[in-house]
Design a protein around this motif. Structure first.
Motif, PDB file in Angstrom:
ATOM      1  N   ARG A 168      -6.723  -7.128  -4.596  1.00  0.00           N
ATOM      2  CA  ARG A 168      -7.601  -6.646  -3.521  1.00  0.00           C
ATOM      3  C   ARG A 168      -7.112  -7.148  -2.162  1.00  0.00           C
ATOM      4  O   ARG A 168      -6.753  -8.320  -2.021  1.00  0.00           O
ATOM      5  CB  ARG A 168      -9.013  -7.176  -3.783  1.00  0.00           C
ATOM      6  CG  ARG A 168     -10.049  -6.751  -2.767  1.00  0.00           C
ATOM      7  CD  ARG A 168     -11.265  -7.633  -2.880  1.00  0.00           C
ATOM      8  NE  ARG A 168     -11.997  -7.422  -4.121  1.00  0.00           N
ATOM      9  CZ  ARG A 168     -13.025  -6.592  -4.251  1.00  0.00           C
ATOM     10  NH1 ARG A 168     -13.467  -5.937  -3.220  1.00  0.00           N
ATOM     11  NH2 ARG A 168     -13.624  -6.447  -5.407  1.00  0.00           N
TER      12      ARG A 168
ATOM     13  N   ARG B  94      -6.498   1.399  -2.566  1.00  0.00           N
ATOM     14  CA  ARG B  94      -7.312   0.161  -2.600  1.00  0.00           C
ATOM     15  C   ARG B  94      -7.957  -0.029  -3.966  1.00  0.00           C
ATOM     16  O   ARG B  94      -8.006  -1.138  -4.486  1.00  0.00           O
ATOM     17  CB  ARG B  94      -8.378   0.204  -1.495  1.00  0.00           C
ATOM     18  CG  ARG B  94      -7.784  -0.093  -0.099  1.00  0.00           C
ATOM     19  CD  ARG B  94      -8.869  -0.357   0.921  1.00  0.00           C
ATOM     20  NE  ARG B  94      -9.639   0.846   1.178  1.00  0.00           N
ATOM     21  CZ  ARG B  94      -9.329   1.746   2.126  1.00  0.00           C
ATOM     22  NH1 ARG B  94      -8.295   1.567   2.914  1.00  0.00           N
ATOM     23  NH2 ARG B  94     -10.069   2.814   2.301  1.00  0.00           N
TER      24      ARG B  94
ATOM     25  N   ARG C 242      -7.252  -3.100  -6.536  1.00  0.00           N
ATOM     26  CA  ARG C 242      -8.365  -3.918  -7.067  1.00  0.00           C
ATOM     27  C   ARG C 242      -8.258  -4.024  -8.580  1.00  0.00           C
ATOM     28  O   ARG C 242      -8.454  -5.079  -9.158  1.00  0.00           O
ATOM     29  CB  ARG C 242      -9.709  -3.266  -6.708  1.00  0.00           C
ATOM     30  CG  ARG C 242     -10.345  -3.810  -5.440  1.00  0.00           C
ATOM     31  CD  ARG C 242     -11.827  -3.523  -5.382  1.00  0.00           C
ATOM     32  NE  ARG C 242     -12.233  -2.170  -5.708  1.00  0.00           N
ATOM     33  CZ  ARG C 242     -12.270  -1.141  -4.840  1.00  0.00           C
ATOM     34  NH1 ARG C 242     -11.908  -1.322  -3.578  1.00  0.00           N
ATOM     35  NH2 ARG C 242     -12.660   0.060  -5.214  1.00  0.00           N
TER      36      ARG C 242
ATOM     37  N   GLY D 124       0.819  -1.214   0.000  1.00  0.00           N
ATOM     38  CA  GLY D 124       0.000   0.000   0.000  1.00  0.00           C
ATOM     39  C   GLY D 124       0.851   1.262   0.000  1.00  0.00           C
ATOM     40  O   GLY D 124       0.580   2.210  -0.750  1.00  0.00           O
TER      41      GLY D 124
ATOM     42  N   GLU E 169      -2.873  -4.605   0.564  1.00  0.00           N
ATOM     43  CA  GLU E 169      -2.142  -3.375   0.891  1.00  0.00           C
ATOM     44  C   GLU E 169      -1.160  -3.506   2.064  1.00  0.00           C
ATOM     45  O   GLU E 169      -0.175  -2.798   2.129  1.00  0.00           O
ATOM     46  CB  GLU E 169      -3.078  -2.170   1.097  1.00  0.00           C
ATOM     47  CG  GLU E 169      -4.253  -2.362   2.024  1.00  0.00           C
ATOM     48  CD  GLU E 169      -5.476  -2.891   1.299  1.00  0.00           C
ATOM     49  OE1 GLU E 169      -5.340  -3.539   0.248  1.00  0.00           O
ATOM     50  OE2 GLU E 169      -6.596  -2.684   1.806  1.00  0.00           O
TER      51      GLU E 169
ATOM     52  N   TRP F 209      -5.714   6.412   0.660  1.00  0.00           N
ATOM     53  CA  TRP F 209      -5.940   4.980   0.891  1.00  0.00           C
ATOM     54  C   TRP F 209      -7.094   4.430   0.059  1.00  0.00           C
ATOM     55  O   TRP F 209      -7.054   3.294  -0.383  1.00  0.00           O
ATOM     56  CB  TRP F 209      -6.092   4.670   2.383  1.00  0.00           C
ATOM     57  CG  TRP F 209      -4.712   4.667   2.964  1.00  0.00           C
ATOM     58  CD1 TRP F 209      -4.111   5.678   3.640  1.00  0.00           C
ATOM     59  CD2 TRP F 209      -3.713   3.653   2.783  1.00  0.00           C
ATOM     60  NE1 TRP F 209      -2.799   5.366   3.918  1.00  0.00           N
ATOM     61  CE2 TRP F 209      -2.525   4.122   3.407  1.00  0.00           C
ATOM     62  CE3 TRP F 209      -3.681   2.404   2.164  1.00  0.00           C
ATOM     63  CZ2 TRP F 209      -1.343   3.388   3.414  1.00  0.00           C
ATOM     64  CZ3 TRP F 209      -2.512   1.668   2.186  1.00  0.00           C
ATOM     65  CH2 TRP F 209      -1.364   2.151   2.792  1.00  0.00           C
ATOM     66  N   ARG F 210      -8.101   5.307  -0.178  1.00  0.00           N
ATOM     67  CA  ARG F 210      -9.191   4.878  -1.067  1.00  0.00           C
ATOM     68  C   ARG F 210      -8.634   4.608  -2.462  1.00  0.00           C
ATOM     69  O   ARG F 210      -8.941   3.603  -3.098  1.00  0.00           O
ATOM     70  CB  ARG F 210     -10.267   5.972  -1.146  1.00  0.00           C
ATOM     71  CG  ARG F 210     -11.576   5.561  -0.484  1.00  0.00           C
ATOM     72  CD  ARG F 210     -12.767   6.377  -0.942  1.00  0.00           C
ATOM     73  NE  ARG F 210     -12.541   7.794  -1.157  1.00  0.00           N
ATOM     74  CZ  ARG F 210     -12.617   8.725  -0.199  1.00  0.00           C
ATOM     75  NH1 ARG F 210     -12.935   8.397   1.031  1.00  0.00           N
ATOM     76  NH2 ARG F 210     -12.399  10.002  -0.466  1.00  0.00           N
TER      77      ARG F 210
END
Ligand SMILES: Nc1ncnc2c1ncn2[C@@H]1O[C@H](COP(=O)(O)OP(=O)(O)OP(=O)(O)O)[C@@H](O)[C@H]1O
Length: 252
Positions: A128, A119, A123, A96, A131, A115-116
């Protein structure tokens, strides 16, 4: 759009690139092929502004970058993502943090949004929930996918790939090929892919340019390249095992 106009590159008197003229259209996947040492990586490094040509001009999205001061060049680089040959992940950071790296460096995005985005990009490359993994827990193919997620984290207009399928098995190479094509579709990026992998080149390219001895000796759609009457191109894409000379030798 990327344009190289009359580009020459000399290293210590050796002419590595000779009078290169190349236009890569917005949203196009251009694949660069050619033998080792023909100048493919040099071309890529020139597009990202890491190398300045000895003469000629490099244009990125209608701006000439060859004479640009470093701070302006850094802004242009924000529009570009690069997937390096050996993934080049930071081993001491989580997956991540690796993907977040460019976002932190180049934007004022709040932590939550970073962070959104991380992710979402993970994905997109089929990772998925990875991180918090460390790079050394991942296979080579997974590392390549993290490297791709990192390259596209900033929604670049241009993505450059240096040997994205090198060292991967055919199934993982196929996955990476599909990701290159879907990345182009999802972020409408212009893509330049340097590869030795001919099956990958033929499956992803809108156009292929073959460099030989520092010059572009053939350029066109995969069909044009497959049907090229240039004997050097024909030999190169068939690979060494099918060369007429080797048949001649085995008969002798
Ligand atoms: N910084 C440099 N200093 C001196 N010579 C260099 C430099 N970078 C590249 N070269 C030379 O330029 C030529 C082309 O190198 P380049 O890495 O662009 O080839 P390539 O087609 O990408 O090769 P490969 O497929 O093996 O990666 C080589 O002869 C190389 O030694």
């Amino acid at each position: 759009m990327i344009e190289l106009k009359n580009v020459n590159m000399n290293f210590r008197g050796n002419q590595t690139l000779k009078d290169i003229n190349l236009t890569i259209e917005q949203g196009e996947i251009m694949v660069i092929i050619g033998p080792s040492g023909s100048g493919k990586s040099t071309l890529l490094r020139m597009i990202i502004g890491l190398l300045k040509p000895t003469s000629g001009e490099v244009w990125v999205n209608n701006r000439e970058i060859t004479q640009m001061p470093e701070d302006e060049l850094n802004k242009i680089r924000l529009e570009m993502g690069m997937v390096f040959q050996y993934s080049a992940l930071f081993d001491s950071m989580t997956v991540g943090e690796n993907v977040a790296f460019g976002l932190r460096q180049h934007s004022d995005m709040p932590e939550e949004e970073i962070w959104r985005t991380v992710r979402r990009k993970l994905r997109m490359v089929g990772l998925r929930g990875k991180e918090n993994a460390m790079p050394n827990e991942l296979s080579g193919g997974m590392k390549k996918r993290v490297s791709l997620a990192r390259a596209i984290a900033i929604d670049p207009h241009i993505v450059l790939y240096d040997e994205p399928t090198a060292g991967l098995d055919p199934i993982m190479s196929n996955t990476i090929d599909r990701l290159i094509v879907s990345t182009r579709r999802m972020i409408r990026a212009t893509s330049v892919v340097v590869t030795h992998d001919m099956s990958s080149a033929f499956s992803i390219a809108d156009r292929i340019a073959m460099i030989y001895g520092g010059s572009i000796i053939e350029i066109g759609t995969p069909d044009v390249i497959k049907q090229s009457e240039n004997p050097i191109v024909a030999k190169f894409i068939r690979g060494a095992t099918a060369l007429p000379e080797s048949k001649g030798r085995s008969r002798a």
